[in-house]
Design a protein around this motif. Structure first.
Motif, PDB file in Angstrom:
ATOM      1  N   LYS A 107      47.583  56.036  40.844  1.00  0.00           N
ATOM      2  CA  LYS A 107      46.742  55.201  40.108  1.00  0.00           C
ATOM      3  C   LYS A 107      46.751  53.898  40.678  1.00  0.00           C
ATOM      4  O   LYS A 107      47.786  52.523  40.584  1.00  0.00           O
ATOM      5  CB  LYS A 107      48.191  54.099  38.733  1.00  0.00           C
ATOM      6  N   ARG A 108      45.949  53.770  41.635  1.00  0.00           N
ATOM      7  CA  ARG A 108      46.426  52.997  43.397  1.00  0.00           C
ATOM      8  C   ARG A 108      46.139  52.016  43.069  1.00  0.00           C
ATOM      9  O   ARG A 108      47.089  50.969  43.853  1.00  0.00           O
ATOM     10  CB  ARG A 108      46.078  53.910  43.861  1.00  0.00           C
ATOM     11  N   TYR A 109      44.936  51.474  42.414  1.00  0.00           N
ATOM     12  CA  TYR A 109      44.612  50.320  42.014  1.00  0.00           C
ATOM     13  C   TYR A 109      45.343  49.380  40.490  1.00  0.00           C
ATOM     14  O   TYR A 109      44.860  48.595  40.478  1.00  0.00           O
ATOM     15  CB  TYR A 109      43.073  50.061  41.639  1.00  0.00           C
ATOM     16  N   ALA A 110      46.151  50.123  39.735  1.00  0.00           N
ATOM     17  CA  ALA A 110      46.634  49.361  39.125  1.00  0.00           C
ATOM     18  C   ALA A 110      48.138  49.396  39.180  1.00  0.00           C
ATOM     19  O   ALA A 110      49.584  50.181  38.586  1.00  0.00           O
ATOM     20  CB  ALA A 110      46.663  50.276  38.013  1.00  0.00           C
TER      21      ALA A 110
ATOM     22  N   GLU B 269      53.224  50.734  33.780  1.00  0.00           N
ATOM     23  CA  GLU B 269      54.425  51.211  33.788  1.00  0.00           C
ATOM     24  C   GLU B 269      54.658  52.922  34.203  1.00  0.00           C
ATOM     25  O   GLU B 269      53.926  53.709  33.760  1.00  0.00           O
ATOM     26  CB  GLU B 269      55.102  51.233  32.821  1.00  0.00           C
ATOM     27  N   MET B 270      55.852  53.628  34.918  1.00  0.00           N
ATOM     28  CA  MET B 270      55.736  55.470  35.005  1.00  0.00           C
ATOM     29  C   MET B 270      55.818  55.538  36.913  1.00  0.00           C
ATOM     30  O   MET B 270      55.610  56.035  36.802  1.00  0.00           O
ATOM     31  CB  MET B 270      55.423  55.636  34.075  1.00  0.00           C
ATOM     32  N   SER B 271      54.486  54.846  36.507  1.00  0.00           N
ATOM     33  CA  SER B 271      53.487  55.229  38.278  1.00  0.00           C
ATOM     34  C   SER B 271      54.620  53.846  39.419  1.00  0.00           C
ATOM     35  O   SER B 271      54.761  53.009  38.874  1.00  0.00           O
ATOM     36  CB  SER B 271      52.327  54.218  38.340  1.00  0.00           C
ATOM     37  N   ARG B 272      54.468  54.467  39.960  1.00  0.00           N
ATOM     38  CA  ARG B 272      55.697  54.367  41.057  1.00  0.00           C
ATOM     39  C   ARG B 272      54.417  54.949  42.855  1.00  0.00           C
ATOM     40  O   ARG B 272      53.735  56.341  43.166  1.00  0.00           O
ATOM     41  CB  ARG B 272      57.248  55.578  41.092  1.00  0.00           C
ATOM     42  N   ARG B 273      55.053  54.538  44.151  1.00  0.00           N
ATOM     43  CA  ARG B 273      54.712  55.059  45.209  1.00  0.00           C
ATOM     44  C   ARG B 273      54.913  56.710  44.942  1.00  0.00           C
ATOM     45  O   ARG B 273      56.712  56.363  45.108  1.00  0.00           O
ATOM     46  CB  ARG B 273      54.873  54.403  45.335  1.00  0.00           C
ATOM     47  N   GLN B 274      54.488  57.556  45.409  1.00  0.00           N
ATOM     48  CA  GLN B 274      55.174  58.740  46.155  1.00  0.00           C
ATOM     49  C   GLN B 274      54.345  59.489  47.112  1.00  0.00           C
ATOM     50  O   GLN B 274      53.061  59.141  46.539  1.00  0.00           O
ATOM     51  CB  GLN B 274      55.716  59.505  44.981  1.00  0.00           C
ATOM     52  N   TYR B 275      54.175  61.127  47.422  1.00  0.00           N
ATOM     53  CA  TYR B 275      54.000  61.428  48.259  1.00  0.00           C
ATOM     54  C   TYR B 275      52.312  61.815  47.393  1.00  0.00           C
ATOM     55  O   TYR B 275      53.081  63.001  46.508  1.00  0.00           O
ATOM     56  CB  TYR B 275      54.546  62.271  49.222  1.00  0.00           C
ATOM     57  N   SER B 276      51.755  62.063  47.440  1.00  0.00           N
ATOM     58  CA  SER B 276      49.942  63.131  47.608  1.00  0.00           C
ATOM     59  C   SER B 276      49.954  63.800  47.810  1.00  0.00           C
ATOM     60  O   SER B 276      49.155  63.706  49.113  1.00  0.00           O
ATOM     61  CB  SER B 276      49.042  62.115  47.059  1.00  0.00           C
ATOM     62  N   GLY B 277      49.719  65.374  47.625  1.00  0.00           N
ATOM     63  CA  GLY B 277      49.996  66.613  48.336  1.00  0.00           C
ATOM     64  C   GLY B 277      48.328  66.581  48.791  1.00  0.00           C
ATOM     65  O   GLY B 277      47.745  67.349  49.653  1.00  0.00           O
ATOM     66  N   CYS B 278      47.712  65.773  47.281  1.00  0.00           N
ATOM     67  CA  CYS B 278      45.947  65.926  47.819  1.00  0.00           C
ATOM     68  C   CYS B 278      45.423  65.190  48.432  1.00  0.00           C
ATOM     69  O   CYS B 278      44.772  65.119  49.322  1.00  0.00           O
ATOM     70  CB  CYS B 278      45.697  65.403  46.323  1.00  0.00           C
ATOM     71  N   GLU B 279      46.040  63.717  48.495  1.00  0.00           N
ATOM     72  CA  GLU B 279      44.943  62.328  49.793  1.00  0.00           C
ATOM     73  C   GLU B 279      46.786  62.347  51.037  1.00  0.00           C
ATOM     74  O   GLU B 279      46.064  62.128  51.972  1.00  0.00           O
ATOM     75  CB  GLU B 279      45.782  61.262  49.036  1.00  0.00           C
ATOM     76  N   HIS B 280      47.121  63.411  51.101  1.00  0.00           N
ATOM     77  CA  HIS B 280      48.311  63.226  52.255  1.00  0.00           C
ATOM     78  C   HIS B 280      48.403  62.323  53.009  1.00  0.00           C
ATOM     79  O   HIS B 280      49.086  62.574  53.811  1.00  0.00           O
ATOM     80  CB  HIS B 280      47.451  64.443  53.627  1.00  0.00           C
ATOM     81  N   ARG B 281      49.358  61.768  51.976  1.00  0.00           N
ATOM     82  CA  ARG B 281      49.717  60.228  52.290  1.00  0.00           C
ATOM     83  C   ARG B 281      50.788  59.818  51.211  1.00  0.00           C
ATOM     84  O   ARG B 281      50.720  60.335  49.771  1.00  0.00           O
ATOM     85  CB  ARG B 281      48.679  59.432  52.551  1.00  0.00           C
ATOM     86  N   VAL B 282      51.468  58.621  50.874  1.00  0.00           N
ATOM     87  CA  VAL B 282      51.778  58.242  50.155  1.00  0.00           C
ATOM     88  C   VAL B 282      51.227  57.704  49.288  1.00  0.00           C
ATOM     89  O   VAL B 282      50.390  56.542  49.572  1.00  0.00           O
ATOM     90  CB  VAL B 282      53.066  57.253  50.321  1.00  0.00           C
TER      91      VAL B 282
ATOM     92  N   PRO C  48      62.046  59.273  37.586  1.00  0.00           N
ATOM     93  CA  PRO C  48      63.492  58.757  37.818  1.00  0.00           C
ATOM     94  C   PRO C  48      64.017  57.747  36.591  1.00  0.00           C
ATOM     95  O   PRO C  48      65.134  57.579  36.158  1.00  0.00           O
ATOM     96  CB  PRO C  48      64.071  58.915  39.011  1.00  0.00           C
ATOM     97  N   GLU C  49      63.323  56.063  37.181  1.00  0.00           N
ATOM     98  CA  GLU C  49      63.964  55.200  36.658  1.00  0.00           C
ATOM     99  C   GLU C  49      63.954  55.358  35.077  1.00  0.00           C
ATOM    100  O   GLU C  49      64.682  54.692  34.138  1.00  0.00           O
ATOM    101  CB  GLU C  49      63.108  53.850  36.508  1.00  0.00           C
TER     102      GLU C  49
ATOM    103  N   CYS D 104      45.318  51.837  30.957  1.00  0.00           N
ATOM    104  CA  CYS D 104      46.633  51.253  30.145  1.00  0.00           C
ATOM    105  C   CYS D 104      47.897  51.018  30.687  1.00  0.00           C
ATOM    106  O   CYS D 104      48.344  51.467  31.150  1.00  0.00           O
ATOM    107  CB  CYS D 104      47.098  51.712  28.605  1.00  0.00           C
ATOM    108  N   ARG D 105      49.026  50.213  30.564  1.00  0.00           N
ATOM    109  CA  ARG D 105      49.767  49.495  31.212  1.00  0.00           C
ATOM    110  C   ARG D 105      51.026  50.533  30.899  1.00  0.00           C
ATOM    111  O   ARG D 105      51.749  50.392  30.981  1.00  0.00           O
ATOM    112  CB  ARG D 105      49.959  48.259  31.344  1.00  0.00           C
ATOM    113  N   LYS D 106      51.087  50.598  29.209  1.00  0.00           N
ATOM    114  CA  LYS D 106      52.488  50.668  28.703  1.00  0.00           C
ATOM    115  C   LYS D 106      52.674  52.550  28.877  1.00  0.00           C
ATOM    116  O   LYS D 106      51.455  52.898  28.855  1.00  0.00           O
ATOM    117  CB  LYS D 106      52.263  51.283  26.878  1.00  0.00           C
ATOM    118  N   ALA D 107      53.702  52.752  29.288  1.00  0.00           N
ATOM    119  CA  ALA D 107      53.588  54.602  29.519  1.00  0.00           C
ATOM    120  C   ALA D 107      54.004  55.044  28.919  1.00  0.00           C
ATOM    121  O   ALA D 107      53.499  56.008  28.367  1.00  0.00           O
ATOM    122  CB  ALA D 107      55.861  54.215  29.710  1.00  0.00           C
ATOM    123  N   ARG D 108      54.444  54.865  26.674  1.00  0.00           N
ATOM    124  CA  ARG D 108      54.286  55.016  25.881  1.00  0.00           C
ATOM    125  C   ARG D 108      52.744  55.303  25.981  1.00  0.00           C
ATOM    126  O   ARG D 108      51.862  56.766  25.163  1.00  0.00           O
ATOM    127  CB  ARG D 108      54.171  55.007  24.717  1.00  0.00           C
ATOM    128  N   ILE D 109      51.534  55.297  26.174  1.00  0.00           N
ATOM    129  CA  ILE D 109      49.951  54.975  26.158  1.00  0.00           C
ATOM    130  C   ILE D 109      49.916  55.999  27.372  1.00  0.00           C
ATOM    131  O   ILE D 109      49.293  56.894  26.630  1.00  0.00           O
ATOM    132  CB  ILE D 109      49.695  54.097  26.203  1.00  0.00           C
TER     133      ILE D 109
END
Length: 337
Positions: free
Chosen positions: A75-78, A82-95, A124-125, A280-285
């Motif tokens: 979700k790097r462009y959004a 909600e619920m998206s956060r910066r985290q390490y991606s093994g596929c991309e080999h970066r955060v 976690p939040e 969509c922005r909402k976590a439930r969606i």
């Protein structure tokens, strides 16, 4: 016209590229974008729905494998989702920014067929749970609620925590997991200080049959067996197991090779179901979209097993039917001067 999860799943299954709600509304008569959005905001699809749809498909065996691993739904462009956060991606080999999906596969040891039987979203939040908490919860559900027969648990080095490994011990199951090279261990029975795994000395016999070690932070009487496994040129994994009777590095390498089934699952899920496409922005969606995408993968995999095809061929066959129809009776005629 009513709109249900079956309609949304059918859309994800049938659409070749575009998985947006706008595209769905444009192609489904009587259903507006707002109606789809409203449905996804109000519905509450949970991992239990996945199990209800896959449990009759799973072909069990007493020597089955359970594999846990996580992947990041991009979700790097959004930034506002909600619920998206910066985290390490093994596929991309970066955060990157995305939604963490922790999956659980069941693998039949005889046929090598596999099914996704549970999942959790890393938030976690929202729920205060770590990825380890999610894995332990899914593992307990496998034994106590789903009652799936299995013998071995496979996981990545990130999950090689004393808490989880002890939990697997308490369930009477075997685990194989690589340890990071900076993990401190002792192979001298307390004679020498702890040292990094990559500083251990290996005799010829230990290279073939493994060695007993104590991992720092584990109970003093708890030992595991460590194997040095050559994965590829320039890469060596150090794999720990609680199966102290295991005496073959080759056998350990073969056991660990099963874990790559979950990478196959992640690739199919992302390429064929549109699981990353919802903006969509909402976590439930987002939760409901991800749940439906997983159900679509389950359906594709079931057809693939029934017809002895790949899931890619099952999905692309629908496009092939469209092309055949258009070549016979094109809706837009080609004209040359």
């Amino acid at each position: 016209m009513s709109f249900t999860k079956l309609d949304y799943c059918q859309y994800l299954l049938s659409s070749p590229i575009n998985y947006t709600l706008t595209n769905l509304a444009e192609h489904l008569e009587g259903v507006s974008h707002d109606r789809v959005n409203r449905y996804l905001r109000q519905e509450k699809l949970t991992p239990r729905l996945l199990w209800e749809n896959v449990k009759d498909q799973v072909q069990t065996c007493v020597d089955g494998f359970i594999v846990f691993d996580d992947t990041v739904l991009d979700k790097r462009y959004a930034q506002a989702i909600e619920m998206s956060r910066r985290q390490y991606s093994g596929c991309e080999h970066r955060v990157i920014r995305g939604i963490g999906l922790v999956g659980c596969l069941y693998i039949n040891a005889d046929t090598q067929q596999f099914w996704v039987v549970d999942y959790r979203l890393y938030d976690p939040e929202g729920d205060g749970k770590t990825k380890l908490d999610h894995v332990m919860e899914m593992l307990s559900h496998l034994v106590e609620i789903k009652r799936l027969p299995f013998q071995t648990v496979l996981m990545d080095s990130w999950y090689a925590a004393q808490k989880l490994m002890s939990h697997i011990d308490s369930l009477g199951k075997i685990y194989y997991c690589p340890l990071k090279v900076n993990r401190l261990v002792d192979d001298t029975g307390g004679v020498e200080k702890y040292k990094r795994i990559d500083q251990l000395e290996w005799s010829g016999s230990e290279g073939q049959h493994g060695k007993l070690i104590k991992v720092r932070g584990f109970p003093k009487d708890k030992k595991v067996k460590l194997f040095r496994v050559t994965v590829s040129t320039g890469r060596t994994d150090y794999v720990a197991t609680n199966d102290l009777s295991q005496g073959s590095t080759d056998a350990v390498q073969q056991e660990c090779g099963v874990r790559w089934k979950i990478e196959e699952f992640h690739r199919e899920l992302k390429q064929l179901t549109g699981i990353e496409a919802c903006q969509c922005r909402k976590a439930r969606i987002q939760r409901n979209h991800i749940a439906c995408a997983l159900l679509v993968w389950v359906r594709l995999k079931a057809i693939a097993y029934q017809t002895h095809q790949t899931v890619y061929k099952v999905k692309h066959r629908m496009l092939s039917s469209y092309l055949i129809q258009q070549l016979k009776r094109p809706s837009v005629l080609m004209v040359l001067a």
